[in-house]
Design a protein around this motif. Structure first.
Motif, mmCIF file in Angstrom:
data_model
loop_
_atom_site.group_PDB
_atom_site.id
_atom_site.type_symbol
_atom_site.label_atom_id
_atom_site.label_comp_id
_atom_site.label_asym_id
_atom_site.label_seq_id
_atom_site.Cartn_x
_atom_site.Cartn_y
_atom_site.Cartn_z
ATOM 1 N N PHE A 1 0.870 -1.173 0.000
ATOM 2 C CA PHE A 1 0.000 0.000 0.000
ATOM 3 C C PHE A 1 0.904 1.220 0.000
ATOM 4 C CE2 PHE A 1 -2.293 3.339 2.312
ATOM 5 C CZ PHE A 1 -3.509 3.347 1.648
ATOM 6 N N GLU B 1 1.043 5.493 -0.522
ATOM 7 C CA GLU B 1 0.291 6.745 -0.597
ATOM 8 C C GLU B 1 1.091 7.785 -1.384
ATOM 9 O OE1 GLU B 1 -2.261 7.537 3.075
ATOM 10 O OE2 GLU B 1 -0.515 6.466 3.886
ATOM 11 N N THR C 1 -3.446 6.379 -4.907
ATOM 12 C CA THR C 1 -2.830 5.421 -3.998
ATOM 13 C C THR C 1 -2.668 4.092 -4.716
ATOM 14 O OG1 THR C 1 -3.760 6.506 -2.069
ATOM 15 C CG2 THR C 1 -3.185 4.188 -1.815
ATOM 16 N N GLU D 1 -2.279 0.036 -4.376
ATOM 17 C CA GLU D 1 -2.541 -1.073 -3.461
ATOM 18 C C GLU D 1 -2.671 -2.351 -4.267
ATOM 19 O OE1 GLU D 1 -5.333 -2.057 0.390
ATOM 20 O OE2 GLU D 1 -6.021 -0.563 -1.044
#
Length: 152
Positions: free
Chosen positions: A110, A112, A118, A120
């Protein structure tokens, strides 16, 4: 005459032409058959990836580097030299991330990113004769694979 995508890398080698990094990422699971792929178990993936220095070239051609901390976090750096350098205008950047190994043995990430969505994903790790690859499914021959550089 139209060439199959499978033959383009061979033709490039024969002609001495370098392929762009983004093309090198455009491989599928069946392309690894000659490299004796073996899916790592959860325990093997955990042992390999904890504390590992990682790198990859994204599908957009950006080079990413990070180290998996034992606590499940990392800071990833990107050179932003590929087509995905929209927010960073080609300047290097960093972003916080988290990682873990799922119950079924997949490496999950994950990130950011600033200025871009983002990131993931979870992938199985395959060990081959030329290194490591990440793949969503280890049973579908047309599933895309992603080359990872992993060093302890």
């Amino acid at each position: 005459m139209r060439l199959s995508r499978r033959w383009i890398p061979l033709l490039a080698v024969l002609l001495g032409v370098a392929l762009p990094a983004a093309y090198a990422q455009d491989m599928v699971l069946r392309d690894l058959e000659s490299k004796s792929p073996r899916k790592l178990s959860k325990d093997e993936a955990t042992a390999l990836l904890t504390g590992a220095k990682m790198s990859r070239t994204s599908g957009r051609g950006n080079v990413h580097h990070w180290s998996n901390d034992a606590g499940g976090s990392f800071v990833v750096s990107s050179d932003n030299r590929g087509a995905g350098a929209v927010g960073a205008s080609g300047r290097p950047t960093t972003a916080p991330g988290k990682w873990h190994i799922s119950d079924d043995g997949r490496y999950c990430v994950f990130i950011e990113w600033r200025g871009v969505p983002t990131e993931e994903w979870c992938r199985f790790i395959l060990q081959t004769t030329d290194g490591y690859y990440a793949v969503r499914s280890d049973s579908v021959g047309t599933e895309r694979v992603y080359k990872l550089e992993i060093k302890k």
